[in-house]
Design a protein around this motif. Structure first.
Motif, PDB file in Angstrom:
ATOM      1  N   ARG A 258       0.820  -1.213   0.000  1.00  0.00           N
ATOM      2  CA  ARG A 258       0.000   0.000   0.000  1.00  0.00           C
ATOM      3  C   ARG A 258       0.850   1.257   0.000  1.00  0.00           C
ATOM      4  O   ARG A 258       0.526   2.234  -0.675  1.00  0.00           O
ATOM      5  CB  ARG A 258      -0.948   0.001   1.193  1.00  0.00           C
ATOM      6  CG  ARG A 258      -2.211  -0.763   0.867  1.00  0.00           C
ATOM      7  CD  ARG A 258      -3.286  -0.524   1.869  1.00  0.00           C
ATOM      8  NE  ARG A 258      -3.235  -1.663   2.785  1.00  0.00           N
ATOM      9  CZ  ARG A 258      -3.511  -1.614   4.053  1.00  0.00           C
ATOM     10  NH1 ARG A 258      -3.863  -0.486   4.596  1.00  0.00           N
ATOM     11  NH2 ARG A 258      -3.449  -2.677   4.800  1.00  0.00           N
ATOM     12  N   LEU A 259       1.940   1.227   0.742  1.00  0.00           N
ATOM     13  CA  LEU A 259       2.851   2.377   0.763  1.00  0.00           C
ATOM     14  C   LEU A 259       3.505   2.565  -0.600  1.00  0.00           C
ATOM     15  O   LEU A 259       3.567   3.675  -1.120  1.00  0.00           O
ATOM     16  CB  LEU A 259       3.914   2.197   1.843  1.00  0.00           C
ATOM     17  CG  LEU A 259       5.001   3.267   1.904  1.00  0.00           C
ATOM     18  CD1 LEU A 259       4.407   4.605   2.320  1.00  0.00           C
ATOM     19  CD2 LEU A 259       6.092   2.867   2.858  1.00  0.00           C
ATOM     20  N   GLN A 260       3.975   1.488  -1.191  1.00  0.00           N
ATOM     21  CA  GLN A 260       4.697   1.595  -2.461  1.00  0.00           C
ATOM     22  C   GLN A 260       3.793   2.036  -3.606  1.00  0.00           C
ATOM     23  O   GLN A 260       4.245   2.699  -4.541  1.00  0.00           O
ATOM     24  CB  GLN A 260       5.378   0.270  -2.792  1.00  0.00           C
ATOM     25  CG  GLN A 260       6.513  -0.027  -1.826  1.00  0.00           C
ATOM     26  CD  GLN A 260       7.391  -1.136  -2.294  1.00  0.00           C
ATOM     27  OE1 GLN A 260       7.863  -1.103  -3.423  1.00  0.00           O
ATOM     28  NE2 GLN A 260       7.627  -2.110  -1.430  1.00  0.00           N
ATOM     29  N   LEU A 261       2.517   1.711  -3.542  1.00  0.00           N
ATOM     30  CA  LEU A 261       1.593   2.138  -4.595  1.00  0.00           C
ATOM     31  C   LEU A 261       1.379   3.648  -4.624  1.00  0.00           C
ATOM     32  O   LEU A 261       0.900   4.183  -5.619  1.00  0.00           O
ATOM     33  CB  LEU A 261       0.240   1.433  -4.431  1.00  0.00           C
ATOM     34  CG  LEU A 261       0.218  -0.029  -4.839  1.00  0.00           C
ATOM     35  CD1 LEU A 261      -1.139  -0.640  -4.522  1.00  0.00           C
ATOM     36  CD2 LEU A 261       0.552  -0.201  -6.308  1.00  0.00           C
ATOM     37  N   LEU A 262       1.770   4.330  -3.566  1.00  0.00           N
ATOM     38  CA  LEU A 262       1.601   5.784  -3.508  1.00  0.00           C
ATOM     39  C   LEU A 262       2.743   6.541  -4.188  1.00  0.00           C
ATOM     40  O   LEU A 262       2.752   7.761  -4.184  1.00  0.00           O
ATOM     41  CB  LEU A 262       1.462   6.229  -2.048  1.00  0.00           C
ATOM     42  CG  LEU A 262       0.184   5.734  -1.362  1.00  0.00           C
ATOM     43  CD1 LEU A 262       0.233   6.033   0.126  1.00  0.00           C
ATOM     44  CD2 LEU A 262      -1.041   6.353  -1.995  1.00  0.00           C
ATOM     45  N   TYR A 263       3.682   5.831  -4.757  1.00  0.00           N
ATOM     46  CA  TYR A 263       4.776   6.466  -5.494  1.00  0.00           C
ATOM     47  C   TYR A 263       4.473   6.382  -6.985  1.00  0.00           C
ATOM     48  O   TYR A 263       3.818   5.434  -7.434  1.00  0.00           O
ATOM     49  CB  TYR A 263       6.116   5.801  -5.151  1.00  0.00           C
ATOM     50  CG  TYR A 263       6.569   6.149  -3.762  1.00  0.00           C
ATOM     51  CD1 TYR A 263       7.295   7.312  -3.522  1.00  0.00           C
ATOM     52  CD2 TYR A 263       6.242   5.352  -2.677  1.00  0.00           C
ATOM     53  CE1 TYR A 263       7.687   7.650  -2.247  1.00  0.00           C
ATOM     54  CE2 TYR A 263       6.630   5.695  -1.393  1.00  0.00           C
ATOM     55  CZ  TYR A 263       7.349   6.846  -1.193  1.00  0.00           C
ATOM     56  OH  TYR A 263       7.726   7.202   0.072  1.00  0.00           O
ATOM     57  N   PRO A 264       4.940   7.346  -7.766  1.00  0.00           N
ATOM     58  CA  PRO A 264       4.588   7.410  -9.188  1.00  0.00           C
ATOM     59  C   PRO A 264       4.861   6.131  -9.973  1.00  0.00           C
ATOM     60  O   PRO A 264       4.063   5.726 -10.803  1.00  0.00           O
ATOM     61  CB  PRO A 264       5.440   8.567  -9.723  1.00  0.00           C
ATOM     62  CG  PRO A 264       5.726   9.413  -8.544  1.00  0.00           C
ATOM     63  CD  PRO A 264       5.780   8.475  -7.363  1.00  0.00           C
ATOM     64  N   SER A 265       5.970   5.471  -9.705  1.00  0.00           N
ATOM     65  CA  SER A 265       6.303   4.270 -10.474  1.00  0.00           C
ATOM     66  C   SER A 265       5.650   3.019  -9.901  1.00  0.00           C
ATOM     67  O   SER A 265       5.775   1.943 -10.468  1.00  0.00           O
ATOM     68  CB  SER A 265       7.826   4.084 -10.494  1.00  0.00           C
ATOM     69  OG  SER A 265       8.283   3.825  -9.181  1.00  0.00           O
ATOM     70  N   GLY A 266       4.974   3.150  -8.762  1.00  0.00           N
ATOM     71  CA  GLY A 266       4.384   1.987  -8.114  1.00  0.00           C
ATOM     72  C   GLY A 266       5.349   1.284  -7.183  1.00  0.00           C
ATOM     73  O   GLY A 266       5.011   0.285  -6.569  1.00  0.00           O
ATOM     74  N   CYS A 267       6.562   1.803  -7.101  1.00  0.00           N
ATOM     75  CA  CYS A 267       7.585   1.271  -6.194  1.00  0.00           C
ATOM     76  C   CYS A 267       8.179   2.435  -5.409  1.00  0.00           C
ATOM     77  O   CYS A 267       8.339   3.527  -5.942  1.00  0.00           O
ATOM     78  CB  CYS A 267       8.702   0.577  -6.966  1.00  0.00           C
ATOM     79  SG  CYS A 267       8.200  -0.976  -7.690  1.00  0.00           S
ATOM     80  N   ALA A 268       8.523   2.147  -4.175  1.00  0.00           N
ATOM     81  CA  ALA A 268       9.167   3.165  -3.346  1.00  0.00           C
ATOM     82  C   ALA A 268      10.575   3.430  -3.879  1.00  0.00           C
ATOM     83  O   ALA A 268      11.132   2.601  -4.596  1.00  0.00           O
ATOM     84  CB  ALA A 268       9.227   2.684  -1.899  1.00  0.00           C
ATOM     85  N   PRO A 269      11.157   4.563  -3.522  1.00  0.00           N
ATOM     86  CA  PRO A 269      12.554   4.814  -3.900  1.00  0.00           C
ATOM     87  C   PRO A 269      13.446   3.691  -3.365  1.00  0.00           C
ATOM     88  O   PRO A 269      13.139   3.078  -2.341  1.00  0.00           O
ATOM     89  CB  PRO A 269      12.881   6.141  -3.220  1.00  0.00           C
ATOM     90  CG  PRO A 269      11.577   6.775  -2.936  1.00  0.00           C
ATOM     91  CD  PRO A 269      10.587   5.677  -2.782  1.00  0.00           C
ATOM     92  N   GLU A 270      14.534   3.431  -4.042  1.00  0.00           N
ATOM     93  CA  GLU A 270      15.367   2.254  -3.773  1.00  0.00           C
ATOM     94  C   GLU A 270      15.782   2.066  -2.309  1.00  0.00           C
ATOM     95  O   GLU A 270      15.624   0.966  -1.790  1.00  0.00           O
ATOM     96  CB  GLU A 270      16.594   2.240  -4.691  1.00  0.00           C
ATOM     97  CG  GLU A 270      17.399   0.971  -4.586  1.00  0.00           C
ATOM     98  CD  GLU A 270      16.574  -0.306  -4.674  1.00  0.00           C
ATOM     99  OE1 GLU A 270      16.792  -1.201  -3.845  1.00  0.00           O
ATOM    100  OE2 GLU A 270      15.698  -0.418  -5.543  1.00  0.00           O
ATOM    101  N   PRO A 271      16.289   3.067  -1.613  1.00  0.00           N
ATOM    102  CA  PRO A 271      16.687   2.779  -0.225  1.00  0.00           C
ATOM    103  C   PRO A 271      15.500   2.300   0.634  1.00  0.00           C
ATOM    104  O   PRO A 271      15.629   1.374   1.411  1.00  0.00           O
ATOM    105  CB  PRO A 271      17.227   4.106   0.292  1.00  0.00           C
ATOM    106  CG  PRO A 271      17.493   4.939  -0.898  1.00  0.00           C
ATOM    107  CD  PRO A 271      16.596   4.443  -1.984  1.00  0.00           C
ATOM    108  N   LEU A 272      14.348   2.932   0.443  1.00  0.00           N
ATOM    109  CA  LEU A 272      13.159   2.547   1.206  1.00  0.00           C
ATOM    110  C   LEU A 272      12.670   1.167   0.786  1.00  0.00           C
ATOM    111  O   LEU A 272      12.317   0.337   1.624  1.00  0.00           O
ATOM    112  CB  LEU A 272      12.059   3.590   1.040  1.00  0.00           C
ATOM    113  CG  LEU A 272      10.729   3.290   1.734  1.00  0.00           C
ATOM    114  CD1 LEU A 272      10.931   3.113   3.237  1.00  0.00           C
ATOM    115  CD2 LEU A 272       9.728   4.393   1.459  1.00  0.00           C
ATOM    116  N   LYS A 273      12.669   0.918  -0.493  1.00  0.00           N
ATOM    117  CA  LYS A 273      12.212  -0.375  -1.012  1.00  0.00           C
ATOM    118  C   LYS A 273      13.053  -1.520  -0.446  1.00  0.00           C
ATOM    119  O   LYS A 273      12.520  -2.545   0.003  1.00  0.00           O
ATOM    120  CB  LYS A 273      12.291  -0.364  -2.536  1.00  0.00           C
ATOM    121  CG  LYS A 273      11.807  -1.620  -3.197  1.00  0.00           C
ATOM    122  CD  LYS A 273      11.938  -1.490  -4.707  1.00  0.00           C
ATOM    123  CE  LYS A 273      11.609  -2.783  -5.397  1.00  0.00           C
ATOM    124  NZ  LYS A 273      11.800  -2.710  -6.838  1.00  0.00           N
TER     125      LYS A 273
END
Length: 138
Positions: A80-95
């Motif tokens: 759910r958190l990652q879907l809130l980013y434009p690419s559908g994935c969180a930025p790399e360090p967070l991911k």
């Protein structure tokens, strides 16, 4: 008719037409800007909510039957958190931090955690909090 009267009438009509055109352009442009600003505010608010939610799930540290659901809750909150980013994935360090937390929790669920699991998990949680803060400030 006098040329001054005709010129005044044409000027008045032309001024009115230009004012109407300008107002329509202004309305559409300002609506688009306002809509984007409101969307950005909503998105940031939802990221805050999702960040708090995932930190609540991480802080559970369940035992027994709750442990089986814990990794599912972590994955659900992460997605759910990652879907809130434009690419559908969180930025790399967070991911990568989210994935590390999930894998660490999965080890506990499988019963293969290390002796200093709580200390290591606390370090991962601190890292996750820092990465969430960085991602929210961007």
């Amino acid at each position: 008719m006098d040329n001054a009267i005709i010129a005044g009438a044409v000027g008045g009509i032309l001024g009115t037409v230009l004012t109407i055109i300008w107002n329509y352009i202004n309305i559409f442009v300002s609506n688009k800007v306002t809509r984007q600003r409101e969307f950005d505010k909503w998105l940031l608010s939802e990221r805050h909510k999702a960040s708090v939610e995932i930190l609540k799930v991480v802080a559970l540290d369940p035992n027994g039957e709750e442990l089986d659901k814990w990794t599912n809750q972590l994955r659900d909150a992460s997605v759910r958190l990652q879907l809130l980013y434009p690419s559908g994935c969180a930025p790399e360090p967070l991911k990568s931090t989210l994935e590390e937390i999930f894998q660490f929790a999965k080890k506990k669920k499988q019963g293969i955690q290390s002796d200093n699991w709580k200390s290591d998990f606390k370090d991962f949680t601190t890292k996750l909090r820092c990465e969430l803060a960085k991602s929210l400030s961007n």
